[in-house]
Design a protein around this motif. Structure first.
Motif, PDB file in Angstrom:
ATOM      1  N   HIS A  94       0.872  -1.174   0.000  1.00 47.95           N
ATOM      2  CA  HIS A  94       0.000   0.000   0.000  1.00 47.95           C
ATOM      3  C   HIS A  94       0.911   1.226   0.000  1.00 47.95           C
ATOM      4  CE1 HIS A  94      -3.763   2.116   1.853  1.00 47.95           C
ATOM      5  NE2 HIS A  94      -3.056   2.952   1.103  1.00 47.95           N
ATOM      6  N   ARG A  96       1.414   5.027  -0.069  1.00 41.48           N
ATOM      7  CA  ARG A  96       0.578   6.156   0.306  1.00 41.48           C
ATOM      8  C   ARG A  96       1.166   7.496  -0.150  1.00 41.48           C
ATOM      9  NH1 ARG A  96      -1.433   8.486   5.185  1.00 41.48           N
ATOM     10  NH2 ARG A  96      -3.695   8.371   5.233  1.00 41.48           N
ATOM     11  N   ASP A 118      -2.140   5.001  -3.392  1.00 50.98           N
ATOM     12  CA  ASP A 118      -2.999   5.869  -2.572  1.00 50.98           C
ATOM     13  C   ASP A 118      -2.365   7.260  -2.544  1.00 50.98           C
ATOM     14  OD1 ASP A 118      -4.710   6.933  -0.713  1.00 50.98           O
ATOM     15  OD2 ASP A 118      -4.136   5.594   0.926  1.00 50.98           O
ATOM     16  N   ILE A 158      -6.615   4.408  -5.073  1.00 51.33           N
ATOM     17  CA  ILE A 158      -7.523   4.977  -4.081  1.00 51.33           C
ATOM     18  C   ILE A 158      -7.602   6.482  -4.288  1.00 51.33           C
ATOM     19  CG2 ILE A 158      -7.849   5.443  -1.616  1.00 51.33           C
ATOM     20  CD1 ILE A 158      -6.629   2.739  -1.023  1.00 51.33           C
ATOM     21  N   ILE A 179     -12.102   6.270  -1.035  1.00 48.33           N
ATOM     22  CA  ILE A 179     -12.003   6.077   0.413  1.00 48.33           C
ATOM     23  C   ILE A 179     -11.595   7.424   0.995  1.00 48.33           C
ATOM     24  CG2 ILE A 179     -10.898   4.830   2.294  1.00 48.33           C
ATOM     25  CD1 ILE A 179     -10.364   2.535   0.421  1.00 48.33           C
ATOM     26  N   TRP A 365     -14.445   5.426  10.077  1.00 49.18           N
ATOM     27  CA  TRP A 365     -13.628   4.343   9.543  1.00 49.18           C
ATOM     28  C   TRP A 365     -14.439   3.072   9.313  1.00 49.18           C
ATOM     29  CZ3 TRP A 365      -9.534   4.265   6.890  1.00 49.18           C
ATOM     30  CH2 TRP A 365      -8.530   5.227   7.064  1.00 49.18           C
ATOM     31  N   SER A 368     -15.236   2.750   5.757  1.00 55.06           N
ATOM     32  CA  SER A 368     -14.139   2.683   4.790  1.00 55.06           C
ATOM     33  C   SER A 368     -13.287   1.427   4.900  1.00 55.06           C
ATOM     34  CB  SER A 368     -13.237   3.917   4.946  1.00 55.06           C
ATOM     35  OG  SER A 368     -13.949   5.098   4.625  1.00 55.06           O
ATOM     36  N   LEU A 372     -11.229  -0.788   1.992  1.00 57.98           N
ATOM     37  CA  LEU A 372      -9.782  -0.978   1.989  1.00 57.98           C
ATOM     38  C   LEU A 372      -9.427  -2.462   1.955  1.00 57.98           C
ATOM     39  CD1 LEU A 372      -7.189   0.627   2.017  1.00 57.98           C
ATOM     40  CD2 LEU A 372      -7.252   0.636   4.511  1.00 57.98           C
ATOM     41  N   GLU A 373     -10.159  -3.267   2.698  1.00 58.06           N
ATOM     42  CA  GLU A 373      -9.924  -4.713   2.675  1.00 58.06           C
ATOM     43  C   GLU A 373     -10.186  -5.279   1.284  1.00 58.06           C
ATOM     44  OE1 GLU A 373     -12.531  -5.965   5.751  1.00 58.06           O
ATOM     45  OE2 GLU A 373     -11.045  -5.721   7.348  1.00 58.06           O
ATOM     46  N   TYR A 376      -7.321  -4.592  -0.932  1.00 59.42           N
ATOM     47  CA  TYR A 376      -6.213  -5.508  -0.652  1.00 59.42           C
ATOM     48  C   TYR A 376      -6.450  -6.898  -1.234  1.00 59.42           C
ATOM     49  CZ  TYR A 376      -4.337  -2.171   2.771  1.00 59.42           C
ATOM     50  OH  TYR A 376      -3.806  -1.075   3.383  1.00 59.42           O
TER      51      TYR A 376
END
Length: 380
Positions: A94, A96, A118, A158, A179, A365, A368, A372-373, A376
């Motif tokens: 991930h 960022r 992201d 994202i 997200i 959260w 969201s 996110l899961e 992944y």
């Protein structure tokens, strides 16, 4: 991150890039201990290039050195990514930021793991606004080309807002998952303060990194517009890591600049009446999702914002928890602010609950984490 780590199928390692002159060993130990309790390991990647080498040099030398420093940081980060890939065999990286994604792209191709890009913002546009680059500038075009390669090379992109998703889709023919920048609702509680007509209104403006497109000077104009419509005037408090620099930039006795620890910010918001969110009208602003916005809402604050900041306009309008103002028509601000100021005394509790509810329904959260899961690949 700690909530995400509760998923038994995930083992998370965080690589945090920090400048050497800004590292706080005690804070790093506390953070590492906190994350370790949730099963998350922390690795700090130190940028060895001093910030002065990028900013406090003559323009010509800066133009020569900056790409070299950037390439060196990326090379070291890529070597670290390959080492981590060999040791941990990750199924997902991930990334960022643009730099992290750039370093991870080669790992993704060689190790056959998923890359989640992201970007958090539209960096080419943000750099152009901050540096004054023209649309045909070679530096801007280079960053835009890198952005396109990263968008197309990632398995999942994202975006932090619907406008950002549309921007990336147009630029690289991708379909980002939205997200938003969420807020830890447990940290913030709506205050109980109700402003009295005989007391000045308290405006609060959170500033993380004071970049040119932040348009901090507009916060002073906004304070004056609020003061014109409130019998006892208004006080503006700016909370920022570098209070001295902000004080020098604004150069006005109308504002109080403070530096607060992260844990003290929720209490400061609870003691305020209105949150301030101002930015220049740039592409970077149009796609943004500033973290301060859901933090204001979580603290029960109505928000005064300039137009053209991500989805802020639509949320304020649909939820009735603030006002969006045209930055090119500041003389009209007092008239547009009047209805909200009237509600501060007669409907303060309703405003407080509406703001908090908006934070819970849009920026929690819990909404969201499943997205996110899915990014992944855990639901495949």
């Amino acid at each position: 991150m700690k909530r995400l780590a509760r998923n038994p199928r995930l083992k998370i390692t965080v690589v945090s890039a920090e400048r050497s002159d800004e590292r706080d060993p005690m804070a790093e130990r506390d953070l590492s201990r906190d994350l370790a309790g949730a099963g998350v390991s922390l690795h700090v990647f130190e940028k060895r290039v001093a910030p002065a080498a990028r900013t406090a040099r003559p323009p010509l030398l800066k133009r020569v050195l900056s790409p070299m420093h950037l390439a060196w940081d990326v090379l070291r980060l890529r070597r670290l990514a390959f080492r981590f890939a060999r040791e941990h065999r990750p199924c997902v990286i991930h990334a960022r930021s643009y730099i992290a994604a750039w370093a991870a792209l080669g790992v993704r191709r060689r190790e056959l793991c998923r890359l989640v890009f992201d970007p958090r913002g539209a960096l080419p546009e943000e750099l152009a606004a901050a540096q004054g680059w023209a649309a045909d500038s070679r530096r801007y075009l280079w960053w835009r080309d890198l952005e396109r390669r990263l968008l197309r090379g990632a398995d999942t992109v994202i975006a932090v807002s619907e406008p950002m998703a549309a921007h990336f889709a147009e630029r690289a023919d991708v379909s980002p998952v939205v997200i938003r920048n969420c807020v830890d609702l447990e940290r913030f509680s709506p205050g109980t303060r109700t402003p009295a007509p005989g007391a000045p209104l308290r405006l609060v403006f959170l500033v993380g990194v004071d970049v040119p497109y932040q348009a901090s000077e507009l916060a002073l104009t906004l304070r004056r517009a609020v003061a014109a419509g409130w019998p006892a005037g208004a006080i503006l408090r700016v909370i920022t890591p570098d209070a001295d620099a902000m004080r020098a930039r604004l150069g006005s006795p109308e504002v109080n600049c403070d530096s607060l620890a992260r844990d003290a910010i929720p209490a400061a918001l609870a003691e305020s009446d209105l949150g301030v969110l101002v930015r220049d009208s740039t592409v970077g602003s149009l796609v943004a999702c500033p973290v301060k916005f859901p933090e204001y809402l979580a603290a029960g604050l109505p928000v005064l914002a300039t137009r053209g900041i991500g989805e802020v306009d639509a949320i304020l309008r649909d939820r009735g928890v603030g006002v969006s103002l045209d930055p090119s028509a500041t003389s009209e601000w007092p008239r547009h602010l009047a209805p909200l100021l009237a509600r501060l005394t007669s409907q303060r509790e309703e405003l407080r609950q509406s703001a908090r509810r908006a934070a819970e329904e849009i920026f929690a959260w819990e909404h969201s984490l499943p997205l996110l899961e899915h990014a992944y690949g855990l639901w495949r």
